[in-house]
Design a protein around this motif. Structure first.
Motif, PDB file in Angstrom:
ATOM      1  N   VAL A 136      45.240  45.449  34.201  1.00 27.95           N
ATOM      2  CA  VAL A 136      45.759  43.907  34.892  1.00 27.95           C
ATOM      3  C   VAL A 136      44.610  43.087  35.046  1.00 27.95           C
ATOM      4  O   VAL A 136      43.439  43.309  34.893  1.00 27.95           O
ATOM      5  CB  VAL A 136      46.306  44.000  36.206  1.00 27.95           C
ATOM      6  CG1 VAL A 136      47.475  45.028  36.278  1.00 27.95           C
ATOM      7  CG2 VAL A 136      45.236  44.552  37.275  1.00 27.95           C
ATOM      8  N   VAL A 137      44.935  41.844  34.854  1.00 23.86           N
ATOM      9  CA  VAL A 137      43.987  40.428  34.838  1.00 23.86           C
ATOM     10  C   VAL A 137      44.446  39.727  36.218  1.00 23.86           C
ATOM     11  O   VAL A 137      45.690  39.642  36.576  1.00 23.86           O
ATOM     12  CB  VAL A 137      43.969  39.602  33.810  1.00 23.86           C
ATOM     13  CG1 VAL A 137      43.166  38.248  34.026  1.00 23.86           C
ATOM     14  CG2 VAL A 137      43.711  40.171  32.511  1.00 23.86           C
ATOM     15  N   GLY A 138      43.261  40.042  37.480  1.00 23.66           N
ATOM     16  CA  GLY A 138      43.850  39.540  38.502  1.00 23.66           C
ATOM     17  C   GLY A 138      42.776  38.369  39.308  1.00 23.66           C
ATOM     18  O   GLY A 138      41.855  38.155  38.375  1.00 23.66           O
ATOM     19  N   TYR A 139      43.313  37.635  40.158  1.00 18.47           N
ATOM     20  CA  TYR A 139      42.343  36.572  40.685  1.00 18.47           C
ATOM     21  C   TYR A 139      41.971  37.108  42.215  1.00 18.47           C
ATOM     22  O   TYR A 139      43.121  37.614  42.961  1.00 18.47           O
ATOM     23  CB  TYR A 139      43.124  35.266  40.965  1.00 18.47           C
ATOM     24  CG  TYR A 139      43.743  34.897  39.656  1.00 18.47           C
ATOM     25  CD1 TYR A 139      42.912  34.673  38.549  1.00 18.47           C
ATOM     26  CD2 TYR A 139      44.927  34.114  39.475  1.00 18.47           C
ATOM     27  CE1 TYR A 139      43.275  34.264  37.145  1.00 18.47           C
ATOM     28  CE2 TYR A 139      45.263  33.337  38.257  1.00 18.47           C
ATOM     29  CZ  TYR A 139      44.463  33.761  37.168  1.00 18.47           C
ATOM     30  OH  TYR A 139      44.577  32.968  36.100  1.00 18.47           O
ATOM     31  N   VAL A 140      40.748  37.078  42.811  1.00 20.76           N
ATOM     32  CA  VAL A 140      40.348  37.407  43.861  1.00 20.76           C
ATOM     33  C   VAL A 140      40.986  36.240  44.832  1.00 20.76           C
ATOM     34  O   VAL A 140      40.670  35.011  44.693  1.00 20.76           O
ATOM     35  CB  VAL A 140      38.951  37.363  44.022  1.00 20.76           C
ATOM     36  CG1 VAL A 140      38.646  37.847  45.449  1.00 20.76           C
ATOM     37  CG2 VAL A 140      38.485  38.443  42.905  1.00 20.76           C
ATOM     38  N   THR A 141      41.787  36.821  45.958  1.00 19.28           N
ATOM     39  CA  THR A 141      42.326  35.637  46.668  1.00 19.28           C
ATOM     40  C   THR A 141      41.810  35.926  48.299  1.00 19.28           C
ATOM     41  O   THR A 141      41.795  35.003  48.835  1.00 19.28           O
ATOM     42  CB  THR A 141      43.873  35.932  46.947  1.00 19.28           C
ATOM     43  OG1 THR A 141      44.160  37.281  47.321  1.00 19.28           O
ATOM     44  CG2 THR A 141      44.355  35.511  45.729  1.00 19.28           C
ATOM     45  N   ASP A 142      41.017  36.997  48.443  1.00 21.19           N
ATOM     46  CA  ASP A 142      40.408  36.852  49.803  1.00 21.19           C
ATOM     47  C   ASP A 142      39.413  38.090  49.912  1.00 21.19           C
ATOM     48  O   ASP A 142      39.351  39.122  49.116  1.00 21.19           O
ATOM     49  CB  ASP A 142      41.718  37.442  50.983  1.00 21.19           C
ATOM     50  CG  ASP A 142      41.343  37.272  52.173  1.00 21.19           C
ATOM     51  OD1 ASP A 142      40.104  36.502  52.669  1.00 21.19           O
ATOM     52  OD2 ASP A 142      41.877  37.457  53.311  1.00 21.19           O
ATOM     53  N   VAL A 143      38.317  37.930  50.802  1.00 18.73           N
ATOM     54  CA  VAL A 143      37.282  38.798  50.805  1.00 18.73           C
ATOM     55  C   VAL A 143      37.378  39.465  52.224  1.00 18.73           C
ATOM     56  O   VAL A 143      37.570  38.874  53.376  1.00 18.73           O
ATOM     57  CB  VAL A 143      35.907  38.066  50.819  1.00 18.73           C
ATOM     58  CG1 VAL A 143      34.906  39.154  50.811  1.00 18.73           C
ATOM     59  CG2 VAL A 143      35.820  37.208  49.531  1.00 18.73           C
ATOM     60  N   LEU A 144      37.806  40.726  52.057  1.00 21.52           N
ATOM     61  CA  LEU A 144      37.985  41.606  53.628  1.00 21.52           C
ATOM     62  C   LEU A 144      36.895  42.237  53.903  1.00 21.52           C
ATOM     63  O   LEU A 144      35.855  42.186  53.263  1.00 21.52           O
ATOM     64  CB  LEU A 144      39.064  42.446  53.169  1.00 21.52           C
ATOM     65  CG  LEU A 144      40.352  41.824  52.740  1.00 21.52           C
ATOM     66  CD1 LEU A 144      41.433  43.093  52.262  1.00 21.52           C
ATOM     67  CD2 LEU A 144      41.234  41.123  53.667  1.00 21.52           C
ATOM     68  N   ALA A 145      36.638  43.128  55.024  1.00 20.12           N
ATOM     69  CA  ALA A 145      35.666  43.608  55.468  1.00 20.12           C
ATOM     70  C   ALA A 145      34.873  44.790  54.594  1.00 20.12           C
ATOM     71  O   ALA A 145      33.806  44.812  54.264  1.00 20.12           O
ATOM     72  CB  ALA A 145      35.820  44.428  56.615  1.00 20.12           C
ATOM     73  N   THR A 146      35.669  45.399  53.599  1.00 20.16           N
ATOM     74  CA  THR A 146      35.259  46.581  52.896  1.00 20.16           C
ATOM     75  C   THR A 146      35.942  46.360  51.350  1.00 20.16           C
ATOM     76  O   THR A 146      36.017  47.454  50.633  1.00 20.16           O
ATOM     77  CB  THR A 146      35.631  47.783  53.439  1.00 20.16           C
ATOM     78  OG1 THR A 146      36.931  48.033  53.539  1.00 20.16           O
ATOM     79  CG2 THR A 146      34.767  48.018  54.496  1.00 20.16           C
ATOM     80  N   GLY A 147      36.273  45.021  50.989  1.00 15.88           N
ATOM     81  CA  GLY A 147      36.749  44.856  49.859  1.00 15.88           C
ATOM     82  C   GLY A 147      37.431  43.695  49.549  1.00 15.88           C
ATOM     83  O   GLY A 147      37.213  42.689  50.371  1.00 15.88           O
ATOM     84  N   TRP A 148      38.179  43.687  48.420  1.00 15.43           N
ATOM     85  CA  TRP A 148      39.061  42.260  48.155  1.00 15.43           C
ATOM     86  C   TRP A 148      40.198  42.369  48.040  1.00 15.43           C
ATOM     87  O   TRP A 148      40.854  43.420  47.728  1.00 15.43           O
ATOM     88  CB  TRP A 148      38.248  41.835  46.805  1.00 15.43           C
ATOM     89  CG  TRP A 148      36.805  41.454  47.038  1.00 15.43           C
ATOM     90  CD1 TRP A 148      36.015  40.223  47.129  1.00 15.43           C
ATOM     91  CD2 TRP A 148      35.771  42.380  46.592  1.00 15.43           C
ATOM     92  NE1 TRP A 148      34.708  40.411  47.363  1.00 15.43           N
ATOM     93  CE2 TRP A 148      34.349  41.528  46.671  1.00 15.43           C
ATOM     94  CE3 TRP A 148      35.596  43.740  46.317  1.00 15.43           C
ATOM     95  CZ2 TRP A 148      33.299  42.448  46.478  1.00 15.43           C
ATOM     96  CZ3 TRP A 148      34.576  44.248  45.989  1.00 15.43           C
ATOM     97  CH2 TRP A 148      33.334  43.657  46.199  1.00 15.43           C
TER      98      TRP A 148
END
Lengths: 246, 231
Positions: free
Chosen positions: B66-78
């Motif tokens: 898949v091609v995805g867009y990063v929408t949020d940065v969380l504590a241990t991942g995206w």
């Protein structure tokens, strides 16, 4: 009860010249709202309903989502210019809120909501012109819009109304018959599965008249279903013709 | 027993085949009969009936690219948008090969909001808070720096790839890098920007005419025309 301005049923012919088992002219177009994921416009005579589907998409706020299935939200609304006499207030009335709920409940058996956990499907229905049978026209439009959006459905839901007018069972009530008739039976029907999803009844009916009306409703729904299939088909066939025509 | 013919249009509720046949795609069993769940086209692949939907959102499967867009940065991942009706999650452990100390290194140094990634779907579990888990620990995946991303309807992706990659190989003749995400996002990068624009228009053409026969040949002639026009 108020007296109708014209005789509703005379010599087996209704006020608008139809036979008792005759639908008004049915027009269906699929995919008319380009902003929506799926859409449809359905008209039974002068009654015109437009439905637009958004989703399935993520539910916001998240606490309203369900962990095991999707949530369907239906909004039935009549445009201020849709009625005959006075302009209708654009605010949702008690009646519209109720119809929204019964339409949602009539669509839920067909839509496979378990396939869309934590998400929502929004169905917006707008009545552009009201002349009786608006809820059943809305139901047909909404199910076609859902199918156009690619939402998993067990079957299409077709809405038709039957009624009791001057003692006769008639198909597809218009505004006049709705107002002055003795009984009214809106039906939501799944033609492939032969199951009902909506059955409301108003007025005093005998058992025989009710069964007669139910059979007439199935006949009417099957007629509308063919029109609905043709409408869905033509959406995908026009692209093919565009290319072969060149 | 099959009750449909190839290239037939089916509608929700239509009977496709009896229960003993092999059927793939969006169908359900009802009283010993497979019925379609969508408006779709019928295809026969050997003795399997396949229902190909003509409309719909992306449904992630394990192993999808898949091609995805990063929408949020969380504590241990995206959190990543993969055009599904559910958000996807990319944990740090699946994104980086070496160990990092999360207390001293902010995650934004690796991926930030708005970044484009090509990823593999590691797992799908609809009962999880984040039902889609992504991974970057595979070949041909990672953060994307240059190129163009075009969006098409996810149900048209198989047509862009073609039978055994025939359509994709045709498109490759232009000498560009192409990655087709199963979610309907296609990343392309060419040396010449004009090629990139042309390739994007071809993909859009495939999307619009996906159900009309003889598409690969039409695309082939378009590419030939483009190539001769350039030299």
């Amino acid at each position: 009860m108020k007296k109708p301005p014209v005789p509703l049923f005379q010599n087996g012919v209704r006020a608008d010249g139809r036979a008792p088992d005759q639908m008004r002219e049915v027009n269906i177009t699929v995919g008319i709202v380009s902003n929506a994921d799926g859409s449809a416009m359905v008209s039974y005579g002068a009654t015109t309903a437009v439905a637009a589907v958004y989703g399935p998409r993520e539910m916001h706020p998240r606490h309203l989502s369900l962990p095991d299935r999707g949530v369907m939200r239906v909004r039935y609304h009549m445009a201020p210019f849709s009625t005959k006499d006075e302009r209708k207030s654009p605010t949702p009335t008690r009646r519209e809120i109720e119809i929204s709920k019964i339409l949602r409940e009539a669509l839920e058996p067909a839509v496979v909501l378990e396939q869309y956990p934590r998400s929502r499907i929004d169905v917006f229905i707008e009545i552009l012109q009201a002349d009786g049978s608006t809820r059943v026209a809305s139901l047909t439009a909404a199910s076609l819009a859902l199918a156009d959006a690619g939402v998993y459905m067990r079957d299409l839901v077709i809405g038709v109304s039957v009624g009791l007018v001057d003692g006769a069972v008639v198909l597809d009530l218009n505004g006049l018959e709705d107002q002055y008739g003795e009984g009214d039976l809106p039906v939501g029907y799944m033609p492939n599965l032969k199951r009902f999803t909506l059955l409301q009844l108003d007025g005093a009916w005998t058992r025989d008249k009710f069964l007669e009306a139910l059979n007439l409703a199935i006949k009417g729904a099957e007629f509308v279903y063919q029109k609905a299939r043709d409408a869905l088909k033509s959406k995908y066939m026009t692209i093919a013709e565009d290319i072969y025509g060149r | 027993m099959h009750l449909v013919v190839p290239r037939q249009l089916v509608f929700p509720g239509d009977v496709v085949a009896t229960a003993e046949s092999r059927v793939e795609g969006p169908v359900y069993l009802d009283n010993g009969k497979y019925r379609s769940l969508v408006v779709g086209l019928v295809e026969f692949r050997e003795d399997v009936v396949v229902i190909v939907p003509l409309e719909g959102t992306y449904r992630p499967k394990k192993g999808d690219l898949v091609v995805g867009y990063v929408t949020d940065v969380l504590a241990t991942g995206w959190e990543v948008d993969v055009r599904s009706f559910m958000p996807a999650y990319l944990p740090v452990s699946e994104a980086l090969h070496k160990h990092v100390d999360l207390e001293t290194t902010p995650l934004t140094t690796f991926l930030n909001i708005g970044d484009v990634i090509v990823a593999k779907v590691k797992d799908v579990d609809l009962t999880d808070e984040y039902p889609i888990i992504l991974t970057l620990k595979e070949e041909k995946v990672g953060k994307v720096e240059r190129g163009t991303v075009i969006e098409i309807s996810p149900v048209k992706v198989p047509r862009v790839i073609g039978k055994k990659g025939s359509m994709l190989n045709t498109l490759m003749e232009l000498g560009c890098d192409i990655i087709v995400g199963q979610n309907g996002r296609i990343w392309i990068r060419c040396r010449d920007v004009k090629d990139e624009v042309f390739l994007a228009s071809l993909v859009k053409k495939i999307e619009a005419e996906s159900h009309v026969m003889g598409l690969t040949d039409r695309i082939k002639t378009e590419i030939e025309k483009w190539k001769t026009g350039k030299t």
